[in-house]
Write an enzyme that holds these catalytic residues in place. Structure first.
Site, PDB file in Angstrom:
ATOM      1  N   LYS A  11       9.577   4.742   5.609  1.00  0.00           N
ATOM      2  CA  LYS A  11       9.874   3.368   6.017  1.00  0.00           C
ATOM      3  C   LYS A  11      10.920   2.701   5.112  1.00  0.00           C
ATOM      4  CE  LYS A  11       5.389   2.577   8.215  1.00  0.00           C
ATOM      5  NZ  LYS A  11       4.187   1.715   8.211  1.00  0.00           N
ATOM      6  N   PHE A  59       0.317  -9.247  13.769  1.00  0.00           N
ATOM      7  CA  PHE A  59       1.260  -8.640  12.825  1.00  0.00           C
ATOM      8  C   PHE A  59       2.488  -8.017  13.493  1.00  0.00           C
ATOM      9  CE2 PHE A  59      -1.857  -5.355  13.895  1.00  0.00           C
ATOM     10  CZ  PHE A  59      -1.041  -4.280  14.242  1.00  0.00           C
ATOM     11  N   ARG A  87      -1.866  13.076   7.312  1.00  0.00           N
ATOM     12  CA  ARG A  87      -2.585  11.803   7.173  1.00  0.00           C
ATOM     13  C   ARG A  87      -3.338  11.759   5.839  1.00  0.00           C
ATOM     14  NH1 ARG A  87      -2.030   8.364  10.833  1.00  0.00           N
ATOM     15  NH2 ARG A  87      -3.920   7.187  10.382  1.00  0.00           N
ATOM     16  N   THR A  93      -3.989   3.178   5.083  1.00  0.00           N
ATOM     17  CA  THR A  93      -2.930   2.199   5.306  1.00  0.00           C
ATOM     18  C   THR A  93      -2.832   1.206   4.156  1.00  0.00           C
ATOM     19  OG1 THR A  93      -3.259   2.425   7.691  1.00  0.00           O
ATOM     20  CG2 THR A  93      -2.055   0.480   6.936  1.00  0.00           C
ATOM     21  N   ARG A 104       0.748   6.751  -0.298  1.00  0.00           N
ATOM     22  CA  ARG A 104       0.622   5.293  -0.311  1.00  0.00           C
ATOM     23  C   ARG A 104       0.076   4.782  -1.640  1.00  0.00           C
ATOM     24  NH1 ARG A 104      -1.282   5.085   5.945  1.00  0.00           N
ATOM     25  NH2 ARG A 104       0.774   4.747   6.860  1.00  0.00           N
ATOM     26  N   ASN A 114       4.075  -0.170   3.260  1.00  0.00           N
ATOM     27  CA  ASN A 114       3.254   0.978   2.861  1.00  0.00           C
ATOM     28  C   ASN A 114       3.985   2.323   2.909  1.00  0.00           C
ATOM     29  OD1 ASN A 114       3.251   1.557   5.584  1.00  0.00           O
ATOM     30  ND2 ASN A 114       1.099   1.093   5.907  1.00  0.00           N
ATOM     31  N   HIS A 117       4.739   6.450   7.657  1.00  0.00           N
ATOM     32  CA  HIS A 117       3.970   6.446   8.912  1.00  0.00           C
ATOM     33  C   HIS A 117       3.729   7.895   9.296  1.00  0.00           C
ATOM     34  CE1 HIS A 117       2.943   5.810  13.177  1.00  0.00           C
ATOM     35  NE2 HIS A 117       3.719   6.852  13.391  1.00  0.00           N
TER      36      HIS A 117
END
Length: 144
Positions: A11, A59, A87, A93, A104, A114, A117
């Site tokens: 991100k 959000f 994951r 998250t 993270r 964070n 994804h």
């Protein structure tokens, strides 16, 4: 051994902090392979379409604004049980709840920023991969 694919995004906050290489190293160190990748600056329409399942949630607008705030790296990962394994590598998250040593936990600034994804299911992975890649952009690599 079932080889599967998942979709991943590095991100804007992580790209801005030059963490692409560090994140890729962690992915590859666990035996997952990057089989497609590109850097993009998402348009508002692309971000809204990608996150359409969240439209109407409080959000949503902030998420779209964040995802269009700078370049992202989108990639397809391949490997055994790669959806679950990626994951686990990402962590929860909320970075405050993410396992120590997860991406993270180590790189996220906040729940909003964070850093990464990853698809949450085979169905999501297929949809998300197809959103950004055509099949001939994906280059499977032979296992070692």
């Amino acid at each position: 051994m079932t080889i599967e694919r998942t979709f991943s995004i590095v991100k804007p906050d992580a790209v801005k902090r030059n963490l692409i290489g560090a994140i890729y190293r962690r992915i590859e160190k666990t035996g997952m392979q990057v089989v497609a990748a590109k850097m993009l600056s998402l348009t508002k329409e692309q971000a809204q379409g990608f996150y359409a399942e969240h439209e109407g949630k409080e959000f949503f607008d902030a998420l779209v604004e964040y995802m269009t705030s700078g370049p992202v790296m989108v990639q397809v990962l391949e490997g055994e049980s790669v959806i679950t394994r990626y994951r686990e590598l990402m962590g929860k998250t909320n970075p405050d709840e993410a396992a120590c040593g997860s991406l993270r936990s180590d790189y996220a600034i906040s729940m909003r920023y964070n850093s990464v994804h990853g698809s949450d299911s085979p169905e999501s992975a297929a949809r998300e991969i197809a959103y950004f890649f055509v099949e001939d952009e994906i280059c499977p690599r032979p296992a070692e």
